[in-house]
Design an enzyme around this catalytic site. Structure first.
Site, PDB file in Angstrom:
ATOM      1  N   SER A  60      28.420  -9.600  19.420  1.00  0.00           N
ATOM      2  CA  SER A  60      29.588 -10.352  18.975  1.00  0.00           C
ATOM      3  C   SER A  60      30.648  -9.371  18.493  1.00  0.00           C
ATOM      4  CB  SER A  60      29.202 -11.311  17.853  1.00  0.00           C
ATOM      5  OG  SER A  60      28.931 -10.547  16.695  1.00  0.00           O
ATOM      6  N   LYS A  61      31.787  -9.941  18.101  1.00  0.00           N
ATOM      7  CA  LYS A  61      32.929  -9.133  17.686  1.00  0.00           C
ATOM      8  C   LYS A  61      32.570  -8.083  16.645  1.00  0.00           C
ATOM      9  CE  LYS A  61      36.793 -12.200  18.344  1.00  0.00           C
ATOM     10  NZ  LYS A  61      37.549 -13.229  17.679  1.00  0.00           N
ATOM     11  N   ARG A  62      31.629  -8.443  15.770  1.00  0.00           N
ATOM     12  CA  ARG A  62      31.352  -7.483  14.697  1.00  0.00           C
ATOM     13  C   ARG A  62      30.659  -6.222  15.210  1.00  0.00           C
ATOM     14  NH1 ARG A  62      26.182  -7.890  12.747  1.00  0.00           N
ATOM     15  NH2 ARG A  62      25.101  -9.597  13.779  1.00  0.00           N
ATOM     16  N   GLY A  73      31.946  -4.584  17.658  1.00  0.00           N
ATOM     17  CA  GLY A  73      33.026  -3.809  18.287  1.00  0.00           C
ATOM     18  C   GLY A  73      33.643  -4.625  19.402  1.00  0.00           C
TER      19      GLY A  73
END
Ligand code: GLU
Length: 472
Positions: A238-240, A242
């Site tokens: 996921s976005k966290r 990167g």
């Protein structure tokens, strides 16, 4: 039978690497079989679908070179057809209207949960068809009540689900709009899809979709559910972790071929081969060699592949990307060396186009200030003599070639009886503001005589000014 596959994104965000990998697998499977690859935009959720996201998906596919043979087909343009199929299902007794209120459904759910049962519609409106048809209602699929559904998944193997585990799912909402499972089924049927290759987050939908297809007497395609991608910590990517959007990788200086090669290996392998040209991927890809278990994203490996593609790709493939990055960095291509030369000089030194362009900036633009560490270390009083000595030689040089430049630097070191580094390092900082650059003779050659001389003078002035302020 000719193979027809599809990629069916919901346009509710950018093109995620997971989506891109699913698209790639579907595309490769079609290519491998000289089949047809279709792009279908599943935009029926009008609140969450945006034009921006449609554009991002199309842009990401185009950048990766995943060309589709048919499409994009938009589900919002097919409402009449979905309606027609819903009517047919109602007519044949495979669907029914459900008038149950929210309150009744909530109470039912509550009751089932407290009895430790799986929450599921109890078929009330099927057993006791209500009279009044004018009040808002949904339409439910009349799922078979006995037997089971078998999925012969090409990746996961055989999965069997008992029908009594499946709900009478809603196929049309109270506003008449069709739901996901219905539209997918109608589209896969109408588009003659032979192989549904998609993320395994849809695996629970597959038995429901097969039941609807069977109720419609439609052929059941083959299914292949691709396991998810995990971040380095084992959680779903996921976005966290990167970058997750395909175009973010472009912004980070990754080449499309490198990303494709990276993605194909994320969940598929062919012996221990790591590097695959597109032709090789198309020739070798098979669903049977896809992993059953999730794969982990490994950024280092992506960089390694990108380095490979930067140094091995034909220049014509890299140049458009390089141009894009230079202009993104605010650099004017005509202010510096031609791109072929730049790439030849820099391609082995970098694993992303971003670092390549950053290090090339001094060839296109005067730098604002010296990197402070580099200046502190190399632009000191001891550098005055070699820089001045060299500058005199370079002023008189008529042949500005790599060989003569190398000779000038070497001669300066010899004449002053110092090591090459004592000339080369201050010179590098003087010319580029940094302590890393291509070899010194190439750097000199690329900068040209005028810029070289003015930058050496700038460094001499800088050292002298520093000397003065130190002695004050
Ligand atoms: N639209 C679905 C999604 O984006 C995919 C549906 C499918 O492949 O069947 O997750």
């Amino acid at each position: 039978m000719s193979v027809r596959t599809r990629f069916a994104p919901s346009p509710t965000g950018y093109l995620h690497v997971g989506g891109a990998r699913t698209a790639l697998f579907s595309w490769l499977f079609a290519k491998r079989s000289q089949g047809t690859f279709i792009l279908r935009i599943e935009d029926t959720d009008r609140e969450r679908s945006t034009q921006e996201s449609i554009d991002a998906i199309l842009q990401g596919m185009a950048w990766l070179g995943l060309e589709y043979d048919e499409g994009p087909i938009y589900q919002t343009e097919r409402f009449d057809r979905y309606q027609e199929v819903i009517e047919q299902l109602l007519h044949d007794g495979h669907a029914y209207r459900c008038f149950c209120s929210k309150e009744r459904l909530a109470a039912l759910r509550e009751q089932q949960l407290s009895a430790k049962q799986k929450p599921k519609y109890d078929g009330h409106c099927l057993k006791y068809p209500p009279e009044d048809r004018d009040v808002p209602h949904v339409i439910r699929f009349n799922n078979p009540k006995s037997g089971s559904v078998r999925i012969n998944d090409r990746i996961r193997g055989t999965i069997e689900v008992a029908n009594d585990q499946l709900d009478d799912l809603i196929i049309a909402r109270s506003d008449g709009t069709p739901t996901y499972n219905l539209t997918v089924v109608v589209d896969d049927w109408d588009m003659g899809i032979t192989h549904v290759i998609r993320g395994d987050d849809h695996i629970n939908n597959t038995p429901r979709q097969i039941n609807i297809l069977q109720a419609l007497n439609a052929p059941v395609p083959e299914y292949a559910h691709v396991p998810m991608i995990l971040g380095g910590d084992g959680a779903r990517l996921s976005k966290r972790h990167g970058a997750v959007s395909v175009m973010q990788y472009r912004e980070q200086g990754i080449l499309p071929k490198a990303l494709l090669n990276y993605l194909v290996r994320l969940g598929w392998s062919h012996g221990d081969q790591e590097i695959f040209s597109l032709d090789e991927m198309c020739a070798l890809f098979s669903l049977e060699e896809c992993n059953k278990s999730p794969s982990s994203f490994n950024h280092e490996k992506l960089l390694w592949l990108n380095q490979h593609y930067l140094s091995h790709s034909p220049l014509t493939e890299v140049l458009p990307e390089l141009e894009w990055h230079l202009s993104r960095a605010g650099l004017n291509i005509s202010d510096g060396p031609d791109l072929d030369t730049l790439l030849q000089v820099q391609k082995e030194r970098h694993n992303t186009l971003v670092s390549l362009v950053e290090e090339s900036r001094p060839f296109y633009q005067e730098f604002d200030e010296y990197d402070s560490k580099a200046a502190k270390k190399h632009l000191r009083s001891v550098a005055l003599e070699p820089l001045t000595h060299l500058k005199t030689k370079l002023e008189d040089l008529t042949d500005w070639s790599r060989e003569s430049l190398h000779h000038c630097v070497q001669l300066t070191a010899e004449e002053l009886n110092i090591g090459m580094g004592k000339v080369g390092q201050p010179l590098r900082v003087a010319l580029t503001g940094m302590s890393a650059s291509p070899s010194i003779d190439l750097t000199l050659e690329l900068l040209g005589q005028e810029t070289t001389l003015s930058r050496i003078q700038r460094a001499l002035d800088y050292i002298q000014a520093r000397q003065q302020s130190n002695s004050n």
